[in-house]
Structure formats: structure tokens, C-alpha cells
Design a protein around this motif. Structure first.
Motif, PDB file in Angstrom:
ATOM      1  N   THR A   1       0.754  -0.758   0.063  1.00  0.00           N
ATOM      2  CA  THR A   1       0.289  -0.134  -0.106  1.00  0.00           C
ATOM      3  C   THR A   1       0.612   1.296  -0.030  1.00  0.00           C
ATOM      4  N   ARG A   2       0.102   1.983  -1.102  1.00  0.00           N
ATOM      5  CA  ARG A   2       0.908   3.028  -0.925  1.00  0.00           C
ATOM      6  C   ARG A   2       1.563   4.215   0.608  1.00  0.00           C
ATOM      7  N   PRO A   3       2.649   4.194   0.811  1.00  0.00           N
ATOM      8  CA  PRO A   3       3.031   5.007   2.357  1.00  0.00           C
ATOM      9  C   PRO A   3       2.735   6.305   2.298  1.00  0.00           C
ATOM     10  N   ALA A   4       2.394   7.015   3.443  1.00  0.00           N
ATOM     11  CA  ALA A   4       2.036   7.964   3.538  1.00  0.00           C
ATOM     12  C   ALA A   4       3.615   9.255   3.643  1.00  0.00           C
ATOM     13  N   GLY A   5       2.191  10.373   3.124  1.00  0.00           N
ATOM     14  CA  GLY A   5       3.496  11.152   2.538  1.00  0.00           C
ATOM     15  C   GLY A   5       3.662  11.096   1.017  1.00  0.00           C
ATOM     16  N   ASP A   6       4.804  11.954   0.419  1.00  0.00           N
ATOM     17  CA  ASP A   6       5.173  11.627  -0.788  1.00  0.00           C
ATOM     18  C   ASP A   6       6.134  10.958  -1.346  1.00  0.00           C
ATOM     19  N   THR A   7       6.629  10.407  -0.110  1.00  0.00           N
ATOM     20  CA  THR A   7       8.483   8.957  -0.757  1.00  0.00           C
ATOM     21  C   THR A   7       6.982   7.900  -2.217  1.00  0.00           C
ATOM     22  N   ARG A   8       7.920   7.215  -2.684  1.00  0.00           N
ATOM     23  CA  ARG A   8       7.886   6.585  -3.493  1.00  0.00           C
ATOM     24  C   ARG A   8       8.489   5.305  -3.160  1.00  0.00           C
TER      25      ARG A   8
END
Length: 330
Positions: free
Chosen positions: A209-216
Motif C-alpha cells: 500500500t502506498r506509504p504516507a507522505g510523498d515517498t515513492r
């Protein structure tokens, strides 16, 4: 007549209502805690059928939707959160969720869309063909209607205590199956409301799942999940109430079986990579054939989770081949 497996929970004032979902996992367990405040744990997916079933389940227990005073959310998946807003608007109930879930719950559409974009990148990066990715994105978009945003009026934190008239629930953040998985421990009664963190009949899938914040950066969902399971294994619990299926009466034995399952799967994947370098999608196809197409993101998450374990052990490395990740034996 065999005894209802949920009878011990009901005796403790926690009643299961099984709500239909559109997913392969089948019905979702929603729990009514008869206490002050009168509390619903999760609510089911956002559909008329599910809403009717929820109201029927409450009526069978002698309550109306309007009586609900608190809704507790266990995690961000739509089969659990879809009806929360509707329940809250009908009853005026407070909505409680762990702090990490708040942005997702309150900005559901935008967050779900960002999740889809992230999933698309992960799939393309790991060798899933563009047409399969597009088809899966369309399915995800359609499923989004089963979810819904809600206002969180009570923000929970890991380690919090939720006090009721007759019980105290200890709040524990257990990420892995999703980044927001939360379990609720009644220490006095040795009951754990665990949602999808631990299921008896199937292993919980640690979805990437996409991590919180903008980290890719792609999170290591299985590594995180196994760490969470280790913490749950240490808990003094007699009865685990899951989000799907029947209660679990020996959580340590089940968790040990899950650890063994993941070790076996990692070995199998290592064997495939040792034969020749492969993408995660190729590994998924070797393991599950056509299921790797219809359930591509699920099986991809499964493969990458185990590859992360092997990479962490120094047995496998990831190499970039023209923008595609390929795994080879180290």
C-alpha cells in the motif's frame, strides 16, 4: 447442534453481525459491543444490501441504528469502512480511528485514487503487462463505490485505552495487512478484536500500500506484517475475533503456522529465482498460473513480500533492466 463459535464473545457482550461484501473473502464480521457507549466495530461495505443487513442484525439484538453511540474503525479497507459515514449520520455516533487512518478515511476518494496510481506504478515496474494493469485499474475504480469517506471525531493512538462502563479496550497499531490495522485488547476478558490482522481460515494478505507522505519507495508490507504478528503472539489472549470467518482460540499456534507458511513460500520463490532471474510477475505466474492475471496485485504483493524477506537475508538482489525490476540469486 454444535455450539455457536461466537457464543463466548456474546457472553462477554460482543455480538457478531455478518455483513455481505462483493469480495472473494465473503462476509465481513461487524461487532456490536453492548456497553456504554453502545459501540459498533466496523460497519461493512457501502451498499443498500449491506446497510439493510446491518440494520436487521442490530434489530435481532434489540437495537436500532439510531442507538449506536460510537463506531470504531479497525483499518482502511472498504469492506470495513464503507458504511461508517451512513451509520454516523443516522445515529450521531462518534467515529474513532487510529491516527494513521484519519487522512485516508476523511479524504477517501483522493486517497484511493492516489493508491491506484501507486499500485499502477508498482505493477508496471514489476513486469505486469500494460493491458492487465489497465483492466485492474478499472476494476479498482468500480469497487471504489463500495467505500466512502467519514469524519473521524475521535483520534486513537497506539497504546491508548478506550474506557467503557464495563470494560477497557487497549489500542494497538499492527500494520502489515494494511498500514492502518488496529487491534483492540480486552485484557480482563483476554479477548482480542483483531479484524483482518489475523484470520483463521486464510492467511491475511499483506498488501503493498502506498506509504504516507510523498515517498515513492515501495513499503515492505510482509516484513512489517511479520513484526506485527510477533507482537500479537506475545499477547495474553484466549479468543481472537477476526474480520472474516470464525474466532481463533489458539493464536500462538496459528501465528506459528503463518510464520512457517511464509518461510516455505520464501524458499519456493528462492528456488524459482535460483533457476533463472525473473520478474515478480513471472514468479507469480509460476506459482499461481492464471490467478496471477485476475488477482495480479494480490499475487504481486505476495511475491514481493517474500522477495523482501530473501533480499533482507542477502539471498536475492533486485536489478533494474530498462525500468523493470528483475530478481536474481545473490
Amino acid at each position: 447442534m454444535s455450539e455457536d463459535p461466537f457464543a463466548p464473545a456474546a457472553a462477554a457482550g460482543i455480538h457478531r453481525i455478518a455483513i455481505p461484501t462483493p469480495f472473494a473473502v465473503g462476509r465481513v464480521n461487524v461487532y456490536l459491543i453492548e456497553d456504554e457507549p453502545l459501540t459498533l466495530v466496523d460497519a461493512g461495505p457501502n451498499s443498500g444490501t449491506s446497510f439493510d443487513e446491518l440494520q436487521r442484525g442490530l434489530a435481532a439484538l434489540g437495537h436500532r441504528l439510531e442507538d449506536i453511540e460510537l463506531v470504531i474503525l479497525t483499518h482502511q479497507h472498504i469492506d470495513h469502512l464503507g458504511l461508517v459515514s451512513l451509520v454516523a449520520s443516522h445515529s450521531g455516533a462518534e467515529v474513532a480511528a487510529i491516527d494513521t487512518a484519519v487522512p485516508f478515511v476523511e479524504r477517501f476518494s483522493e486517497e484511493a485514487q492516489a493508491d491506484d496510481r501507486f499500485a499502477r506504478e508498482v505493477m508496471l515496474r514489476n513486469g505486469i503487462p500494460e493491458d492487465v494493469v489497465s483492466a485492474l485499474s478499472a476494476v479498482s475504480q468500480a469497487f471504489r463505490a463500495w467505500g466512502s469517506r467519514a469524519d473521524v471525531t475521535r483520534v486513537l493512538r497506539d497504546g491508548d485505552e478506550m474506557r467503557f462502563r464495563d470494560r477497557t479496550l487497549h489500542v494497538h497499531h499492527r500494520p502489515g495487512h494494511s498500514p492502518t490495522d488496529t487491534v483492540f485488547h480486552d485484557r480482563d476478558r483476554r479477548i482480542l478484536i483483531a479484524a483482518d490482522h489475523l484470520l483463521g481460515h486464510i492467511s491475511s494478505n499483506p498488501l503493498i500500500t502506498r506509504p504516507a507522505g510523498d515517498t515513492r519507495e515501495r513499503p515492505q508490507a510482509l516484513v512489517t506484517y511479520l513484526r506485527s504478528l510477533e507482537a500479537t503472539r506475545e499477547m495474553d489472549v484466549e479468543l481472537v475475533l477476526p474480520g472474516h470467518g470464525d474466532p481463533i482460540t489458539n493464536h500462538r499456534k496459528l501465528i506459528d503456522e503463518r510464520f512457517a507458511l511464509h518461510r516455505r513460500r520464501a524458499e519456493k520463490i528462492h528456488g524459482l529465482i535460483a533457476e533463472r532471474p525473473r520478474t515478480a510477475y513471472e514468479i507469480a505466474q509460476a506459482l499461481w498460473g492464471n490467478v496471477a492475471v485476475t488477482q495480479a496485485y494480490l499475487t504481486l504483493s505476495e511475491v514481493l513480500g517474500h522477495v523482501d524477506l530473501l533480499t533482507g537475508d542477502g539471498r536475492v538482489r533486485e536489478v533494474d533492466r530498462g525500468g523493470t525490476s528483475v530478481f536474481e540469486a545473490a
